[in-house]
Write a protein that holds these residues in place. Structure first.
Motif, PDB file in Angstrom:
ATOM      1  N   LEU A   1      44.807  34.741  46.787  1.00 53.00           N
ATOM      2  CA  LEU A   1      43.357  34.704  46.608  1.00 53.00           C
ATOM      3  C   LEU A   1      42.993  34.555  45.130  1.00 53.00           C
ATOM      4  CD1 LEU A   1      42.208  37.516  49.079  1.00 53.00           C
ATOM      5  CD2 LEU A   1      41.734  35.076  49.315  1.00 53.00           C
ATOM      6  N   VAL A   2      43.656  35.340  44.287  1.00 53.27           N
ATOM      7  CA  VAL A   2      43.375  35.295  42.855  1.00 53.27           C
ATOM      8  C   VAL A   2      43.762  33.944  42.267  1.00 53.27           C
ATOM      9  CG1 VAL A   2      43.971  36.302  40.616  1.00 53.27           C
ATOM     10  CG2 VAL A   2      43.572  37.792  42.586  1.00 53.27           C
ATOM     11  N   ALA A   3      44.891  33.389  42.735  1.00 52.79           N
ATOM     12  CA  ALA A   3      45.366  32.101  42.221  1.00 52.79           C
ATOM     13  C   ALA A   3      44.615  30.921  42.817  1.00 52.79           C
ATOM     14  CB  ALA A   3      46.865  31.956  42.493  1.00 52.79           C
ATOM     15  N   GLY A   4      43.839  31.156  43.874  1.00 46.30           N
ATOM     16  CA  GLY A   4      43.106  30.072  44.510  1.00 46.30           C
ATOM     17  C   GLY A   4      43.909  29.299  45.531  1.00 46.30           C
ATOM     18  N   THR A   5      45.075  29.836  45.936  1.00 47.78           N
ATOM     19  CA  THR A   5      45.915  29.141  46.913  1.00 47.78           C
ATOM     20  C   THR A   5      45.762  29.704  48.322  1.00 47.78           C
ATOM     21  OG1 THR A   5      47.780  30.610  46.386  1.00 47.78           O
ATOM     22  CG2 THR A   5      47.616  28.545  45.147  1.00 47.78           C
TER      23      THR A   5
ATOM     24  N   VAL B   1      34.317  44.347  43.282  1.00 46.66           N
ATOM     25  CA  VAL B   1      33.550  43.655  44.313  1.00 46.66           C
ATOM     26  C   VAL B   1      33.920  42.181  44.262  1.00 46.66           C
ATOM     27  CG1 VAL B   1      31.268  43.019  45.164  1.00 46.66           C
ATOM     28  CG2 VAL B   1      31.642  45.289  44.179  1.00 46.66           C
ATOM     29  N   TRP B   2      34.341  41.642  45.379  1.00 44.46           N
ATOM     30  CA  TRP B   2      34.722  40.236  45.450  1.00 44.46           C
ATOM     31  C   TRP B   2      33.639  39.442  46.171  1.00 44.46           C
ATOM     32  CZ3 TRP B   2      40.605  40.464  47.056  1.00 44.46           C
ATOM     33  CH2 TRP B   2      41.354  40.850  45.930  1.00 44.46           C
ATOM     34  N   ALA B   3      33.215  38.354  45.550  1.00 46.26           N
ATOM     35  CA  ALA B   3      32.250  37.441  46.168  1.00 46.26           C
ATOM     36  C   ALA B   3      33.020  36.256  46.740  1.00 46.26           C
ATOM     37  CB  ALA B   3      31.225  36.971  45.140  1.00 46.26           C
ATOM     38  N   PHE B   4      32.969  36.089  48.061  1.00 49.41           N
ATOM     39  CA  PHE B   4      33.693  35.011  48.732  1.00 49.41           C
ATOM     40  C   PHE B   4      32.797  33.770  48.846  1.00 49.41           C
ATOM     41  CE2 PHE B   4      36.040  38.734  49.854  1.00 49.41           C
ATOM     42  CZ  PHE B   4      37.347  38.312  50.043  1.00 49.41           C
ATOM     43  N   ASP B   5      33.371  32.601  48.548  1.00 45.96           N
ATOM     44  CA  ASP B   5      32.598  31.357  48.650  1.00 45.96           C
ATOM     45  C   ASP B   5      32.563  30.871  50.093  1.00 45.96           C
ATOM     46  OD1 ASP B   5      35.061  30.112  49.194  1.00 45.96           O
ATOM     47  OD2 ASP B   5      35.355  29.516  47.114  1.00 45.96           O
ATOM     48  N   ARG B   6      32.080  29.648  50.304  1.00 50.89           N
ATOM     49  CA  ARG B   6      31.903  29.124  51.660  1.00 50.89           C
ATOM     50  C   ARG B   6      33.218  28.900  52.385  1.00 50.89           C
ATOM     51  NH1 ARG B   6      28.036  24.084  50.556  1.00 50.89           N
ATOM     52  NH2 ARG B   6      29.488  23.950  48.790  1.00 50.89           N
ATOM     53  N   GLU B   7      34.315  28.756  51.621  1.00 50.32           N
ATOM     54  CA  GLU B   7      35.623  28.560  52.249  1.00 50.32           C
ATOM     55  C   GLU B   7      36.408  29.866  52.364  1.00 50.32           C
ATOM     56  OE1 GLU B   7      34.568  26.345  49.753  1.00 50.32           O
ATOM     57  OE2 GLU B   7      33.879  25.052  51.382  1.00 50.32           O
ATOM     58  N   GLY B   8      35.860  30.952  51.820  1.00 47.44           N
ATOM     59  CA  GLY B   8      36.569  32.222  51.866  1.00 47.44           C
ATOM     60  C   GLY B   8      37.442  32.466  50.657  1.00 47.44           C
ATOM     61  N   GLY B   9      37.235  31.694  49.576  1.00 50.54           N
ATOM     62  CA  GLY B   9      37.983  31.908  48.344  1.00 50.54           C
ATOM     63  C   GLY B   9      37.219  32.803  47.386  1.00 50.54           C
ATOM     64  N   ILE B  10      37.914  33.303  46.334  1.00 47.42           N
ATOM     65  CA  ILE B  10      37.270  34.224  45.393  1.00 47.42           C
ATOM     66  C   ILE B  10      37.364  33.767  43.948  1.00 47.42           C
ATOM     67  CG2 ILE B  10      37.695  36.218  46.885  1.00 47.42           C
ATOM     68  CD1 ILE B  10      39.955  37.011  44.929  1.00 47.42           C
ATOM     69  N   ARG B  11      38.025  32.632  43.679  1.00 48.20           N
ATOM     70  CA  ARG B  11      38.226  32.207  42.285  1.00 48.20           C
ATOM     71  C   ARG B  11      36.903  32.052  41.536  1.00 48.20           C
ATOM     72  NH1 ARG B  11      43.003  29.979  40.172  1.00 48.20           N
ATOM     73  NH2 ARG B  11      41.700  29.507  38.365  1.00 48.20           N
ATOM     74  N   GLU B  12      35.952  31.374  42.159  1.00 53.90           N
ATOM     75  CA  GLU B  12      34.667  31.144  41.499  1.00 53.90           C
ATOM     76  C   GLU B  12      33.972  32.467  41.210  1.00 53.90           C
ATOM     77  OE1 GLU B  12      30.415  28.830  42.328  1.00 53.90           O
ATOM     78  OE2 GLU B  12      32.194  28.329  43.527  1.00 53.90           O
ATOM     79  N   GLY B  13      34.005  33.378  42.167  1.00 53.39           N
ATOM     80  CA  GLY B  13      33.388  34.685  41.975  1.00 53.39           C
ATOM     81  C   GLY B  13      34.062  35.490  40.880  1.00 53.39           C
ATOM     82  N   LEU B  14      35.396  35.399  40.790  1.00 52.51           N
ATOM     83  CA  LEU B  14      36.121  36.108  39.742  1.00 52.51           C
ATOM     84  C   LEU B  14      35.755  35.563  38.367  1.00 52.51           C
ATOM     85  CD1 LEU B  14      39.710  36.511  41.268  1.00 52.51           C
ATOM     86  CD2 LEU B  14      37.937  38.255  41.040  1.00 52.51           C
TER      87      LEU B  14
END
Length: 274
Positions: free
Chosen positions: A5-9, A44-57
């Motif tokens: 999740l952190v790496a965006g993979t 707190v993690w903000a999930f994007d439309r695909e369920g990723g967190i990179r943008e939120g981090l």
């Protein structure tokens, strides 16, 4: 999964578009058995439309940096209002406190007395990583020892030679089925190098200014900090690199270097995850 999740993979589509409170728990273990909780942290993690967190981090990191008050307080009459407001926003939107009932729930999950005590596990979308045996690790290490030679040989070629190199590697991938994928890989490396050289010939296109602060010990460097800026063209990147170098030149010392460079957007995409 968390590393992914952190790496965006990796992603959690079931949490897409939501904000989730996350608790990190560090355990002391005896072998594989948990002995005690060492410490906890929350986020707190903000999930994007695909369920990723990179943008939120990335956004939360910017907010945290904005909340840090400048170290120069020479003018005591000036009130640093913006950092204080950002700090409150960070605490409100990116931090939370574990309650006693939540801690008790975590404890029951770590030391369950029944099946109901175990928390539900979430699964990402990426394929689960198989175990890396010592035999596999040794094989990868032996193979990777010569990678730097391959990369160095390709980077030393000029464009005319690179075109011939790429064509020959592609041809050998067809003529030698036993090493088809290896020849194809070095052909792709050559093509990527050609594109980098093509972009370097032009002042146009996106460039990045990059400054690295590195500590050296016995000839081995450890990057302490990296600073970068996205620019619309090469002249802007040169000016930005000079400015960043001047801003961080005071970090230079006997064992610390401050290096500035400009790179194309293609090179940035290859290096940014570092």
């Amino acid at each position: 999964m968390v590393d992914g999740l952190v790496a965006g993979t990796d992603a959690l589509p079931q949490l897409a578009g939501t904000r989730q409170r996350i608790a990190f728990v560090w355990l002391e273990t005896d072998g594989r058995a948990p002995v005690r909780i060492v410490r906890t942290e929350t986020s707190v993690w903000a999930f994007d439309r695909e369920g990723g967190i990179r943008e939120g981090l990335d956004e939360s990191f910017i907010e945290v940096m904005r909340s840090i008050e400048p170290s120069d307080h020479s003018n005591q009459t000036v009130v640093q209002l913006a950092p204080r407001l950002s700090k409150k926003k960070v605490e409100r939107e990116h931090r939370w406190e574990l309650t006693k009932s939540e801690i008790d729930r975590i404890v029951r999950d770590i030391w369950p007395k029944s099946k109901q005590d175990s928390l539900k596990h979430l699964k990402g979308v990426s394929q689960r990583k198989p175990p890396l045996t010592s035999e596999a690790r040794r094989a990868i290490g032996e193979i990777a020892e010569g990678f730097w030679k391959t990369s160095s040989a390709i980077d030393s070629l000029k464009e005319t030679s690179l075109r011939g190199f790429v064509f020959e590697a592609q041809q050998r991938s067809k003529d030698d089925p036993g090493y088809e994928f290896l020849f194809r890989a070095i052909a792709e490396m050559g093509e990527r190098r050609l594109e980098v050289l093509r972009r370097r010939r032009s002042d146009k296109g996106v460039w990045y200014a990059l400054v690295e602060v590195t500590r050296w010990s016995d000839g081995i460097g450890e990057i302490l900090e990296r600073f970068h800026e996205r620019c619309a063209n090469r002249p802007e990147a040169i000016a930005a690199a000079r400015r960043l170098l001047a801003e961080h030149a005071n970090k230079f010392s006997t064992d610390v270097t401050v290096k500035a460079e400009i790179i194309t957007d293609l090179e940035w995409n290859m290096r940014r995850d570092d």
